[in-house]
Design a protein around this motif. Structure first.
Motif, short mmCIF file in Angstrom:
data_model
loop_
_atom_site.label_atom_id
_atom_site.label_comp_id
_atom_site.label_asym_id
_atom_site.label_seq_id
_atom_site.Cartn_x
_atom_site.Cartn_y
_atom_site.Cartn_z
N UNK A 74 -10.98 8.13 -3.51
CA UNK A 74 -11.49 6.78 -3.79
C UNK A 74 -10.35 5.76 -3.96
N UNK A 75 -10.53 4.62 -3.36
CA UNK A 75 -9.63 3.49 -3.60
C UNK A 75 -8.24 3.62 -3.00
N UNK A 76 -8.03 4.59 -2.13
CA UNK A 76 -6.71 4.71 -1.49
C UNK A 76 -6.51 3.55 -0.52
N UNK A 77 -5.31 3.00 -0.49
CA UNK A 77 -4.98 1.94 0.47
C UNK A 77 -3.78 2.38 1.28
N UNK A 78 -3.93 2.31 2.59
CA UNK A 78 -2.85 2.72 3.48
C UNK A 78 -2.37 1.49 4.24
N UNK B 237 -6.69 9.43 -5.74
CA UNK B 237 -7.40 8.17 -5.97
C UNK B 237 -6.45 7.03 -6.32
N UNK B 238 -6.74 5.87 -5.75
CA UNK B 238 -6.06 4.59 -6.03
C UNK B 238 -4.59 4.58 -5.62
N UNK B 239 -4.13 5.61 -5.00
CA UNK B 239 -2.73 5.60 -4.54
C UNK B 239 -2.57 4.62 -3.39
N UNK B 240 -1.45 3.91 -3.40
CA UNK B 240 -1.17 2.93 -2.34
C UNK B 240 0.02 3.39 -1.52
N UNK B 241 -0.18 3.45 -0.22
CA UNK B 241 0.96 3.66 0.69
C UNK B 241 1.28 2.30 1.29
N UNK B 242 2.45 1.79 0.98
CA UNK B 242 2.88 0.52 1.55
C UNK B 242 3.29 0.75 3.00
N UNK B 243 3.50 -0.31 3.77
CA UNK B 243 3.70 -0.12 5.22
C UNK B 243 4.82 0.85 5.59
N UNK B 244 4.65 1.43 6.79
CA UNK B 244 5.69 2.22 7.45
C UNK B 244 6.06 3.52 6.75
N UNK B 245 5.10 4.19 6.16
CA UNK B 245 5.40 5.52 5.60
C UNK B 245 5.01 6.59 6.61
N UNK B 246 5.76 7.71 6.59
CA UNK B 246 5.45 8.86 7.44
C UNK B 246 5.24 10.05 6.52
#
Ligand code: UD1
Ligand code: CA
Length: 475
Positions: A304-308, A321-330
């Motif tokens: 839930x609430x993950x942002x990629x 849950x709620x973890x955010x991956x900021x741009x350009x992660x591999x």
């Protein structure tokens, strides 16, 4: 969490005869202009044939047969694990009827046969289930057709004035009027094995291509006054055949659209559904958001609430849950806990196990390491083969030196340790709970808990030192 690649199995009713599926895959695929056999060309990262096999398996048939020819050994080898498949070699490509004939010796008369194609990868299970139903339980024949705006190249469905099916005419054998027919043959067909055996024996290659056309069995059935049911595919993109790289790209785009629609149906927000690639099994929680150019290669689980963020590539990953991956992660082969902040530009490699509330920043690489809850590795670090406790702070540019040229060695960092910037932790080494490592240290032996450890040359200042001058005296 809901799975988006779900398929209900086809339930054969007690009355329906066993189902044998035959996949025709012997064609050369000359128009691909490739050394790779056509059915091994990749769609969404898997060979075309793999998609068809998955579709076949979803119908839970009694047997699945593959007719192979060109590049046949490579094809067989690629699917060596699929031990239940039965392979038939068609050494000369003498037409679709001739191809099906190769597999018939392996199919009992009591079975009904469903013919699929190795290069038609986007058919839906539902469509095939409807086709099997329209064939009826008692040995009926059914044909899948499609209405195309541009029917060029396909066999046309010829009907009489009352709309009854008469025959199929191939493009190259068709007259001008027949060529205007927009209803085309998809090639997908259901018929009793017993009838196919009789009909295929009577095919003749008297046509423009000198081939044994499977499509001629339709006229034979009509002549014997057997009803042939037709079902028109609701969605013409389903029946897209892949013959060249353009159609391969079209199939890829359609696959992408389809997977994107599935995810949105599960409540995922896609910033741009046209710029996202989804392959394999993906499960999602509620209120997940995917930004542009995200590639997910299943199995991927997003809670839930993950942002990629934009341009992230994830394969075989579980994100809390709620973890955010900021741009350009591999991110590959990884578990990440909940409420983490990752990236931009973080690389998580296999067996990274990241606890809850962890912050991983730019140009940080984690491999085969456990990172405890609340820890921070924010800038320019490499953590490999390590166990990092809770609430640890790893300063900018600090790395584990985990490889001595021969062996991978472990680093153990205790809870609440503070690793000053630019430190080298030379494994095997242990940093105690609450230990502080002075910036720029090269640590080669245990740093005790709760103490400051420094391992660097003392700073000195040379009085009266002068810079060398150009053209000055050589010493
Ligand atoms: C075939 C149909 C056509 C239909 C079209 C749909 C016939 C005669 N024509 O035409 O009515 O509109 O598919 O895409 O059936 N194959 C073999 N061995 C062979 C020949 C073909 O295994 O000797 C396989 C190919 O690998 C391919 C499939 O059968 O997967 C179709 O063959 P292809 O030559 O592409 O047939 P089309 O001319 O497209
Ligand atoms: Ca074709």
């Amino acid at each position: 969490m809901s799975k988006t690649a779900r398929r209900a199995p086809f339930r054969a009713t007690p009355a329906s005869p066993p189902l044998s599926i035959v996949i025709l895959a012997a064609g050369q695929g000359r128009r691909m202009r490739s050394d790779i056999p056509k059915v091994l060309q990749p769609l969404a990262g898997a060979p075309l044939l793999a998609h068809v096999l998955e579709l076949a398996a979803s119908l839970v048939p009694a047997a699945t047969h593959v007719v192979h020819g060109h590049g046949g050994e490579a094809v067989r080898e690629r699917f060596a694990q699929a031990t239940t498949l039965q392979w038939w070699r068609q050494s000369e490509q003498r037409g679709t009827g001739h191809a099906l004939l190769q597999a018939l010796p392996g199919i009992p008369d009591t079975h009904r046969v469903l013919v699929l194609y190795g290069d038609v990868p986007l058919l839906r299970g539902e469509t095939l289930r409807s086709l099997l139903e329209s064939a009826g339980r008692h040995g009926g024949v059914a044909l899948l057709t499609a209405l195309l705006d541009d029917p060029e190249g396909y066999g046309r469905i010829v009907r009489d004035a009352r709309g009854q099916l008469r025959r199929i005419v191939e493009q190259r054998d068709a007259g001008a009027r027949e060529r205007r027919i927009r209803e085309v043959n998809t090639g997908v067909l259901v018929a009793p094995a017993r009838l196919l055996r009789a009909w295929l024996a009577r095919l003749s290659p008297e046509n423009a291509q000198g081939e044994y056309y499977l499509t001629d069995v339709v006229a034979m059935a009509v002549r014997q006054r057997r009803s042939v049911a037709t079902l028109t595919a609701a969605d013409a993109t389903e029946v897209l055949g892949v013959n060249d790289k353009l159609q391969l790209a079209e199939a890829e785009a359609e696959y992408r659209r389809r997977r994107a629609r599935q995810l949105m149906a599960h409540g995922v927000t896609l910033i741009d559904p046209a710029r996202i690639d989804l392959r394999g099994a993906i499960s999602v929680g509620r209120d997940v958001l995917l930004d542009a150019n995200v590639v997910l290669e299943g199995p991927v689980e997003l809670a839930d609430g993950v942002r990629i963020g934009a341009n992230c590539v994830l394969s075989n990953a579980q994100i809390g849950a709620r973890t955010v991956l900021h741009p350009n992660c591999v991110v590959q082969g990884v578990r990440v806990g909940s409420d983490c902040q990752v990236g931009p530009f973080t690389r998580l490699r296999p067996q990274a196990d990241v606890g809850d509330g962890v912050h991983l920043g730019n140009f940080v690489e984690i491999k085969n390491s456990r990172i405890g809850a609340g820890s921070k590795v924010n800038h320019l670090s490499y953590i490999g083969d390590s166990t990092v406790g809770r609430d640890v702070n790893v300063g900018a540019g600090s790395i584990t030196c985990n490889y001595d040229g021969m062996n991978k060695l472990r680093t153990d960092i205790g809870d609440a340790a503070f690793i000053g910037s630019g430190s080298m932790l030379v494994a095997p080494v242990k940093i105690g709970d609450g230990a502080t490592i002075g910036a720029g240290s090269t640590i080669t032996s245990e740093a005790p808990a709760g103490k400051l450890t420094l391992a660097r040359a003392r700073q000195v200042t040379i009085e009266h030192w002068q810079r060398p001058r150009k053209g000055g005296r050589k010493s």
